[in-house]
Design a protein around this motif. Structure first.
Motif, PDB file in Angstrom:
ATOM      1  N   ILE A  89      13.865 -43.058  25.712  1.00  0.00           N
ATOM      2  CA  ILE A  89      15.310 -43.200  25.856  1.00  0.00           C
ATOM      3  C   ILE A  89      15.599 -43.788  27.229  1.00  0.00           C
ATOM      4  CG2 ILE A  89      17.520 -42.009  25.888  1.00  0.00           C
ATOM      5  CD1 ILE A  89      16.235 -39.883  24.113  1.00  0.00           C
ATOM      6  N   SER A  90      16.054 -45.026  27.258  1.00  0.00           N
ATOM      7  CA  SER A  90      16.417 -45.657  28.519  1.00  0.00           C
ATOM      8  C   SER A  90      17.749 -45.096  28.984  1.00  0.00           C
ATOM      9  CB  SER A  90      16.527 -47.175  28.346  1.00  0.00           C
ATOM     10  OG  SER A  90      15.290 -47.725  27.977  1.00  0.00           O
ATOM     11  N   THR A  91      17.847 -44.787  30.261  1.00  0.00           N
ATOM     12  CA  THR A  91      19.091 -44.256  30.805  1.00  0.00           C
ATOM     13  C   THR A  91      19.971 -45.424  31.218  1.00  0.00           C
ATOM     14  OG1 THR A  91      17.875 -42.358  31.612  1.00  0.00           O
ATOM     15  CG2 THR A  91      20.067 -42.705  32.527  1.00  0.00           C
ATOM     16  N   VAL A  92      20.945 -45.719  30.394  1.00  0.00           N
ATOM     17  CA  VAL A  92      21.835 -46.846  30.640  1.00  0.00           C
ATOM     18  C   VAL A  92      23.255 -46.338  30.578  1.00  0.00           C
ATOM     19  CG1 VAL A  92      22.595 -49.104  29.847  1.00  0.00           C
ATOM     20  CG2 VAL A  92      20.201 -48.440  29.596  1.00  0.00           C
ATOM     21  N   LYS A  93      24.034 -46.622  31.589  1.00  0.00           N
ATOM     22  CA  LYS A  93      25.408 -46.139  31.627  1.00  0.00           C
ATOM     23  C   LYS A  93      26.369 -47.252  31.259  1.00  0.00           C
ATOM     24  CE  LYS A  93      25.475 -42.248  34.713  1.00  0.00           C
ATOM     25  NZ  LYS A  93      26.149 -41.696  35.875  1.00  0.00           N
ATOM     26  N   LYS A  94      27.334 -46.943  30.397  1.00  0.00           N
ATOM     27  CA  LYS A  94      28.402 -47.872  30.069  1.00  0.00           C
ATOM     28  C   LYS A  94      29.561 -47.623  31.032  1.00  0.00           C
ATOM     29  CE  LYS A  94      26.045 -48.689  26.255  1.00  0.00           C
ATOM     30  NZ  LYS A  94      25.329 -49.894  25.956  1.00  0.00           N
ATOM     31  N   ASP A 407      12.284 -22.381  26.804  1.00  0.00           N
ATOM     32  CA  ASP A 407      13.035 -23.529  27.318  1.00  0.00           C
ATOM     33  C   ASP A 407      12.520 -24.835  26.727  1.00  0.00           C
ATOM     34  OD1 ASP A 407      14.711 -22.010  28.848  1.00  0.00           O
ATOM     35  OD2 ASP A 407      13.544 -22.224  30.692  1.00  0.00           O
ATOM     36  N   LEU A 408      11.201 -24.984  26.668  1.00  0.00           N
ATOM     37  CA  LEU A 408      10.618 -26.185  26.069  1.00  0.00           C
ATOM     38  C   LEU A 408      10.576 -26.068  24.564  1.00  0.00           C
ATOM     39  CD1 LEU A 408       9.241 -28.931  26.395  1.00  0.00           C
ATOM     40  CD2 LEU A 408       7.058 -27.718  26.634  1.00  0.00           C
ATOM     41  N   GLY A 409      10.170 -24.891  24.071  1.00  0.00           N
ATOM     42  CA  GLY A 409      10.109 -24.672  22.635  1.00  0.00           C
ATOM     43  C   GLY A 409       9.056 -25.531  21.976  1.00  0.00           C
ATOM     44  N   TYR A 410       9.446 -26.154  20.869  1.00  0.00           N
ATOM     45  CA  TYR A 410       8.513 -27.029  20.161  1.00  0.00           C
ATOM     46  C   TYR A 410       9.073 -28.441  20.142  1.00  0.00           C
ATOM     47  CZ  TYR A 410       5.634 -29.315  16.733  1.00  0.00           C
ATOM     48  OH  TYR A 410       4.787 -30.211  16.131  1.00  0.00           O
ATOM     49  N   ASN A 445       5.464 -34.269  29.552  1.00  0.00           N
ATOM     50  CA  ASN A 445       5.555 -35.334  28.548  1.00  0.00           C
ATOM     51  C   ASN A 445       6.585 -35.021  27.483  1.00  0.00           C
ATOM     52  OD1 ASN A 445       3.424 -36.408  29.956  1.00  0.00           O
ATOM     53  ND2 ASN A 445       1.979 -36.401  28.261  1.00  0.00           N
ATOM     54  N   PHE A 446       6.829 -33.736  27.241  1.00  0.00           N
ATOM     55  CA  PHE A 446       7.660 -33.321  26.121  1.00  0.00           C
ATOM     56  C   PHE A 446       9.065 -32.907  26.550  1.00  0.00           C
ATOM     57  CE2 PHE A 446       3.253 -32.713  24.945  1.00  0.00           C
ATOM     58  CZ  PHE A 446       3.202 -33.275  23.677  1.00  0.00           C
ATOM     59  N   GLU A 447       9.382 -33.039  27.820  1.00  0.00           N
ATOM     60  CA  GLU A 447      10.712 -32.667  28.267  1.00  0.00           C
ATOM     61  C   GLU A 447      11.738 -33.687  27.802  1.00  0.00           C
ATOM     62  OE1 GLU A 447      10.366 -32.110  32.467  1.00  0.00           O
ATOM     63  OE2 GLU A 447       9.280 -30.213  32.270  1.00  0.00           O
ATOM     64  N   GLU A 448      12.935 -33.207  27.534  1.00  0.00           N
ATOM     65  CA  GLU A 448      13.954 -34.045  26.896  1.00  0.00           C
ATOM     66  C   GLU A 448      14.311 -35.277  27.713  1.00  0.00           C
ATOM     67  OE1 GLU A 448      18.417 -33.532  24.918  1.00  0.00           O
ATOM     68  OE2 GLU A 448      17.475 -31.880  25.997  1.00  0.00           O
ATOM     69  N   GLU A 451      11.499 -38.292  31.700  1.00  0.00           N
ATOM     70  CA  GLU A 451      11.269 -38.937  32.987  1.00  0.00           C
ATOM     71  C   GLU A 451       9.778 -39.068  33.280  1.00  0.00           C
ATOM     72  OE1 GLU A 451      13.348 -40.472  35.082  1.00  0.00           O
ATOM     73  OE2 GLU A 451      14.848 -40.137  33.526  1.00  0.00           O
ATOM     74  N   ALA A 452       8.995 -38.053  32.917  1.00  0.00           N
ATOM     75  CA  ALA A 452       7.553 -38.109  33.182  1.00  0.00           C
ATOM     76  C   ALA A 452       6.898 -39.225  32.380  1.00  0.00           C
ATOM     77  CB  ALA A 452       6.900 -36.768  32.847  1.00  0.00           C
ATOM     78  N   MET A 453       7.346 -39.429  31.153  1.00  0.00           N
ATOM     79  CA  MET A 453       6.778 -40.505  30.341  1.00  0.00           C
ATOM     80  C   MET A 453       7.136 -41.865  30.917  1.00  0.00           C
ATOM     81  SD  MET A 453       4.877 -39.258  28.064  1.00  0.00           S
ATOM     82  CE  MET A 453       4.592 -40.852  27.296  1.00  0.00           C
TER      83      MET A 453
END
Length: 576
Positions: A89-94, A407-410, A445-448, A451-453
């Motif tokens: 997911i690219s962080t792009v602001k409108k 917090d991370l869950g699955y 790697n699995f955080e919403e 950023e790490a990815m």
């Protein structure tokens, strides 16, 4: 310098800068002519591009910025070629305050110079000159093609606001730093790099004695660049106030030729693999302690582990048992950990259907786990068929992990990490605690935010640019320079690229953390370099590159990949 509107200053402008938008949509390339500008808005300098059709608008409509959680919307229309759950997911602001922009304006961007991470000048094999910019959030902007020259003028103008640090390996690659940086904090920014670590005063002799305990720290010409190139994008980076000048060029527009910078990587050494670890008792003392943990790790890195020993050794590699524990202490640890596991398991097992109806988070985790369990490694006999007890264990361990880390869950992909561990241990409790050890290494790697990815993809891009600039030029020219097709590789550590048996070997090699913590990035470099002959000079575009990379599944030779990855590491270490 001209003031066009209040709080707006135009610092630099160049016409004839094109965006080529052939990615994913058409084979026919479409070029959009436009302007590149450096402007100051309320005193904040920014680099902007807008198409000719939008001339007269006060600002472009798309702002690339660091994710700060304040307003804006995330653009999720990014297709990495895999399951939607794994999309980058690219962080792009409108910018909602700006007027509606024409269709051609969808490509316009404005990047604050404080957010500029790297800049790469390149020339594609057909003679096309272009520049690739990457933001600190890890987002590559569309390549800018300078049909009428002007790159050196742009770089000179940028240097009034930022320091451009040239790579000692690839003269076309620059890292950007704010000019108000504080040099004292710079060394701290490299502590988390995990590929390159500071050595000691006698690094050369240490390297000769033990190349796998020695890292890049003492080889400053290359190291200083990679320290910055591989830092986490969100880390505050500081430098001295003196930056290198632009490399001298005989022509005003150098054509993006490779700039000689006095440092070369040198030849890549030949590497041989070793035998698998096939003795265990000889490494234990009379009380059951492991006598030489580092030697065990080196043997595992060199050749993996014999299948009959994996069940025991993996528990040390993944932190279930401390290397210094005695046999008696391990019995106590197992007893305590067994009690703890079943206490957590009872928590979700005792939730009634009525309670779960009011707990959407737990209900969502259960639904995802049930879906993924039913499609994880079903060709393996341990998980094949219906009513297989292996599937039940897979489900129960993942549900219990949700209680352990609510917090991370699955998140999709975690079942891929557990299945080899469960296959080897064939024990519910041991597989759970080994999974928690593995997740300590990869949980980011699995955080919403992902950023790490994005950081790892950016680090991989920097490494590949140093190793193979020509391959990077080609990928950039086909809008593939972001390496998004490597997303799955890094997310689940190549789980779907190699056979199940090969993955057991690959993971135990990576768990040794030798010769560096981020060796998986060098493995990715090894795979990409092995495909350069297929990619460069071909008719591949974005779609066919993605298809080719996906089709490498089960076609790669693990031992060859490991040899080349280690050779790349030694090539970096030996660079002076």
């Amino acid at each position: 310098m001209e003031e066009t509107v209040k709080d707006y200053k135009l610092i630099f402008e160049k016409e004839g800068v094109y965006l080529h938008t052939n990615a994913k949509k058409t084979v026919q390339e479409t070029g959009i002519p436009g302007f590149i500008r450096i402007v100051e808005r309320v005193g904040v300098p920014a680099l902007e591009w807008s198409p000719l059709e939008d001339e007269g608008h006060s600002a472009p409509a798309v702002l690339y910025s660091r994710k700060d959680g304040e307003g804006g919307e995330e653009d999720t229309n990014f297709d990495p070629g895999y399951e939607p759950d794994w999309a980058v997911i690219s962080t792009v602001k409108k910018d909602r305050e700006h007027a509606q922009v024409k269709d051609s304006g969808q490509w316009a961007f404005s990047l604050p110079l404080s957010e500029l991470y790297s800049l790469r000048r390149a020339r594609f094999s057909l003679g096309r000159n272009f520049m690739v910019l990457t933001s600190r959030g890890g987002h590559p902007l569309p390549p800018l093609h300078f049909h009428r020259g002007g790159t050196r003028e742009l770089l000179r103008a940028l240097q009034h606001y930022i320091i451009l640090d040239q790579s000692p390996v690839d003269g076309r690659l620059f890292l950007a730093y704010p000019r108000d940086s504080n040099s004292a904090a710079f060394p701290q920014s490299f502590d988390k790099l995990q590929i390159l670590e500071d050595g000691g005063s006698d690094i050369v002799s240490r390297f000769i004695h033990d190349p796998y305990a020695t890292t890049f720290g003492g080889f400053s010409k290359v190291t200083n660049f990679f320290r910055a190139a591989l830092r986490p994008p969100e880390t505050s980076v500081t430098r001295t106030n003196q930056g290198p000048g632009l490399p001298s060029q005989p022509d005003d527009e150098p054509g993006f030729e490779l700039i000689t910078c006095g440092v070369e990587l040198g030849p890549r050494p030949a590497v041989t693999r070793g035998r698998a670890l096939d003795q265990w008792e000889e490494f234990l003392d009379s009380e059951g302690r492991v006598k030489e943990p580092q030697k065990v790790k080196e043997l595992v890195f060199r050749g993996g582990i014999t299948p009959s020993l994996r069940k025991e050794v993996w528990k040390f590699l993944l932190g279930f048992y401390p290397w210094t524990s005695t046999s008696t202490e391990r019995e106590d640890i197992l007893r305590v950990k067994t009690d703890e596991y079943f206490r957590m398991k009872v928590q979700w097992k005792s939730v009634s259907e009525e309670q779960e109806m009011r707990n959407s988070l737990l209900r969502g985790y259960r639904s995802l786990i049930e879906r993924d369990v039913n499609r994880t490694d079903r060709n393996n006999t341990f998980f094949s068929g219906n009513d297989n007890p292996g599937l039940t264990l897979l489900h129960d361990v993942l549900m219990t992990y949700c209680m352990y880390n609510f917090d991370l869950g699955y998140v999709q992909g975690m079942s891929d990490l557990l299945s080899p561990i469960l296959f080897v241990t064939q024990n519910e409790v041991e597989s759970f605690w080994c999974l928690t050890g593995f997740m300590e290494l990869v949980h980011q790697n699995f955080e919403e935010s992902q950023e790490a990815m994005k950081q790892q993809l950016l680090q991989l891009s920097i490494l590949l640019k140093a190793l193979d600039p020509q391959l990077c030029d080609f990928l950039d020219s086909q809008d593939s320079g972001s390496l998004c097709f490597c997303f799955r590789w890094l997310l689940i550590w190549f789980k779907r690229e190699f056979s199940f048996e090969d993955i057991l070997t690959l993971w135990e090699v990576l768990w040794t953390r030798l010769p560096c913590d981020n060796f998986h990035l060098l493995i990715a470099c090894s795979i990409l370099e092995s495909q350069r002959g297929e990619l460069i000079g071909s008719d591949h575009d974005f779609n066919t590159i993605l298809k080719h990379i996906n089709e490498l599944t089960m076609k790669l030779d693990l031992q060859t990949v490991l040899r080349e990855a280690e050779a790349i590491y030694l090539q970096f270490v030996c660079c002076k």
